[in-house]
Design a protein around this motif. Structure first.
Motif, PDB file in Angstrom:
ATOM      1  N   LEU A 144      69.726  96.621 -52.276  1.00 15.48           N
ATOM      2  CA  LEU A 144      68.553  95.764 -52.453  1.00 15.48           C
ATOM      3  C   LEU A 144      68.017  95.228 -51.126  1.00 15.48           C
ATOM      4  CD1 LEU A 144      69.438  93.935 -55.775  1.00 15.48           C
ATOM      5  CD2 LEU A 144      67.995  95.939 -55.396  1.00 15.48           C
ATOM      6  N   PHE A 145      68.880  95.127 -50.125  1.00 20.43           N
ATOM      7  CA  PHE A 145      68.400  94.771 -48.793  1.00 20.43           C
ATOM      8  C   PHE A 145      67.444  95.844 -48.287  1.00 20.43           C
ATOM      9  CE2 PHE A 145      68.901  95.249 -44.149  1.00 20.43           C
ATOM     10  CZ  PHE A 145      68.404  94.022 -43.734  1.00 20.43           C
ATOM     11  N   ILE A 146      67.850  97.106 -48.402  1.00 18.90           N
ATOM     12  CA  ILE A 146      66.987  98.215 -47.984  1.00 18.90           C
ATOM     13  C   ILE A 146      65.710  98.239 -48.825  1.00 18.90           C
ATOM     14  CG2 ILE A 146      66.766 100.740 -47.942  1.00 18.90           C
ATOM     15  CD1 ILE A 146      69.716 100.883 -47.188  1.00 18.90           C
ATOM     16  N   TYR A 147      65.870  98.060 -50.126  1.00 19.93           N
ATOM     17  CA  TYR A 147      64.723  98.119 -51.045  1.00 19.93           C
ATOM     18  C   TYR A 147      63.649  97.091 -50.675  1.00 19.93           C
ATOM     19  CZ  TYR A 147      62.174  97.580 -55.472  1.00 19.93           C
ATOM     20  OH  TYR A 147      61.196  97.484 -56.434  1.00 19.93           O
ATOM     21  N   TYR A 148      64.057  95.847 -50.457  1.00 18.70           N
ATOM     22  CA  TYR A 148      63.070  94.806 -50.153  1.00 18.70           C
ATOM     23  C   TYR A 148      62.572  94.880 -48.711  1.00 18.70           C
ATOM     24  CZ  TYR A 148      63.453  92.735 -54.719  1.00 18.70           C
ATOM     25  OH  TYR A 148      63.380  92.547 -56.078  1.00 18.70           O
ATOM     26  N   TYR A 149      63.405  95.347 -47.810  1.00 20.00           N
ATOM     27  CA  TYR A 149      62.943  95.548 -46.432  1.00 20.00           C
ATOM     28  C   TYR A 149      61.883  96.665 -46.410  1.00 20.00           C
ATOM     29  CZ  TYR A 149      63.793  94.597 -41.435  1.00 20.00           C
ATOM     30  OH  TYR A 149      63.692  94.164 -40.125  1.00 20.00           O
ATOM     31  N   TRP A 150      62.163  97.733 -47.161  1.00 16.83           N
ATOM     32  CA  TRP A 150      61.239  98.864 -47.262  1.00 16.83           C
ATOM     33  C   TRP A 150      59.888  98.389 -47.808  1.00 16.83           C
ATOM     34  CZ3 TRP A 150      63.256 103.854 -46.117  1.00 16.83           C
ATOM     35  CH2 TRP A 150      62.377 104.923 -46.320  1.00 16.83           C
ATOM     36  N   GLN A 151      59.938  97.575 -48.870  1.00 17.91           N
ATOM     37  CA  GLN A 151      58.706  97.070 -49.464  1.00 17.91           C
ATOM     38  C   GLN A 151      57.964  96.128 -48.515  1.00 17.91           C
ATOM     39  OE1 GLN A 151      58.310  96.788 -53.952  1.00 17.91           O
ATOM     40  NE2 GLN A 151      60.203  95.690 -53.578  1.00 17.91           N
ATOM     41  N   TYR A 152      58.704  95.328 -47.767  1.00 17.05           N
ATOM     42  CA  TYR A 152      58.094  94.428 -46.786  1.00 17.05           C
ATOM     43  C   TYR A 152      57.305  95.235 -45.760  1.00 17.05           C
ATOM     44  CZ  TYR A 152      57.813  91.401 -42.675  1.00 17.05           C
ATOM     45  OH  TYR A 152      57.365  90.715 -41.573  1.00 17.05           O
ATOM     46  N   LEU A 153      57.904  96.293 -45.244  1.00 15.35           N
ATOM     47  CA  LEU A 153      57.226  97.134 -44.255  1.00 15.35           C
ATOM     48  C   LEU A 153      56.069  97.898 -44.885  1.00 15.35           C
ATOM     49  CD1 LEU A 153      60.328  98.489 -42.276  1.00 15.35           C
ATOM     50  CD2 LEU A 153      58.721  96.703 -41.580  1.00 15.35           C
ATOM     51  N   TYR A 154      56.247  98.302 -46.141  1.00 20.40           N
ATOM     52  CA  TYR A 154      55.159  98.995 -46.834  1.00 20.40           C
ATOM     53  C   TYR A 154      53.943  98.077 -46.951  1.00 20.40           C
ATOM     54  CZ  TYR A 154      52.707 101.969 -50.165  1.00 20.40           C
ATOM     55  OH  TYR A 154      51.771 102.765 -50.769  1.00 20.40           O
ATOM     56  N   GLY A 155      54.190  96.823 -47.291  1.00 17.19           N
ATOM     57  CA  GLY A 155      53.109  95.852 -47.422  1.00 17.19           C
ATOM     58  C   GLY A 155      52.385  95.595 -46.112  1.00 17.19           C
ATOM     59  N   LYS A 156      53.070  95.832 -44.995  1.00 18.69           N
ATOM     60  CA  LYS A 156      52.452  95.641 -43.672  1.00 18.69           C
ATOM     61  C   LYS A 156      51.731  96.904 -43.185  1.00 18.69           C
ATOM     62  CE  LYS A 156      54.814  93.401 -40.513  1.00 18.69           C
ATOM     63  NZ  LYS A 156      53.978  92.231 -40.283  1.00 18.69           N
ATOM     64  N   GLY A 157      51.750  97.956 -44.008  1.00 23.60           N
ATOM     65  CA  GLY A 157      51.031  99.180 -43.657  1.00 23.60           C
ATOM     66  C   GLY A 157      51.728 100.060 -42.631  1.00 23.60           C
ATOM     67  N   VAL A 158      53.024  99.833 -42.444  1.00 21.88           N
ATOM     68  CA  VAL A 158      53.766 100.567 -41.420  1.00 21.88           C
ATOM     69  C   VAL A 158      53.796 102.075 -41.693  1.00 21.88           C
ATOM     70  CG1 VAL A 158      56.086 100.899 -40.445  1.00 21.88           C
ATOM     71  CG2 VAL A 158      55.180  98.586 -40.753  1.00 21.88           C
TER      72      VAL A 158
END
Length: 238
Positions: A144-158
């Motif tokens: 879940l750390f990876i999952y939410y980190y991934w989503q955080y970066l996705y939201g930033k358009g990375v």
């Protein structure tokens, strides 16, 4: 709406614990590849049993990701694949499925969803992802750390920076992303505490989704009977 609020709560906690935490300047930096045990390719198989393609599976597509993230079962198609491919590609609780082909000018590839036991239990056969997706098997406690980190970066358009293909379908440079995108890696005890906390949120999201499914079936069963007059509710005192 309840599930959306629960998801936002988990995202807010992730940001507070790991992004905005003033202690993070003491943490090491690294990449997602350091936190992933292995990756799985997808499969599409055949529409019906054909030759050695006899293993029935449900195939999660990029189009299913929003539904699954919302706690719903989705509408995954049934496919038939080789038994040896199923053994190598079967999804398990804790895996993360990533869409690596697709997207649009305004939506990048890289959408992801976490696979939970609650989801797997709602299907009568095993599950794989399509060959337009890829699955990650995180190290113990990091899912879940990876999952939410991934989503955080996705939201930033990375993820727009890791796409190739200028016309038609865009493809994600998955290996390039997990091996080069720099992330903060906190102490393992903090990661595991977060994983345990968010599992309770995930369980609630999927319990709500399952209840919504049951209510929808009940509605679809009763409504036609009410409309046709087959069920008489005139004597019910509200």
């Amino acid at each position: 709406m309840i599930n959306k609020n629960l998801e936002q709560q988990a995202q807010a906690i992730f940001k507070e614990w790991f992004i905005d935490n003033p202690e993070n300047n003491e943490w090491s930096t690294g990449t997602f590849s350091e936190l992933i045990k292995s990756t799985l390719n997808g499969d599409w198989g055949k529409e019906a049993p054909t030759g050695n393609n006899t293993e029935k599976v449900y195939c999660i597509r990029g189009a299913d990701i929003p539904e699954v993230k919302a706690g719903n079962k989705g509408k995954m198609p049934t496919r038939y694949i080789l038994s040896k491919n199923f053994a190598a590609k079967q999804l398990a609780a804790g895996d993360i499925v990533v869409e690596i082909s697709g997207g649009s000018p305004t939506q990048s590839t890289g959408r992801c969803t976490a696979i939970t036991q609650s989801l797997l239990d709602r299907y009568d056969s095993g599950m794989v992802c399509t060959n337009f997706c890829k699955a990650m098997k995180p190290k113990e406690g990091y899912s879940l750390f990876i999952y939410y980190y991934w989503q955080y970066l996705y939201g930033k358009g990375v993820f727009f920076s890791y796409e190739n293909g200028t016309t038609g379908i865009k493809n994600l440079d998955f290996s390039g992303f997990i091996e080069t995108e720099t992330i903060l890696i906190p102490p393992v005890d903090k990661v595991i505490a977060f994983d345990g906390y968010c599992k309770s949120i995930f369980n609630q999201i999927f319990a709500n989704g399952k209840q919504n499914e049951h209510l929808a079936v009940l509605r679809d069963t009763l409504l036609p009977k009410l409309m046709s007059g087959e069920l008489d509710v005139s004597d019910i005192d509200l």
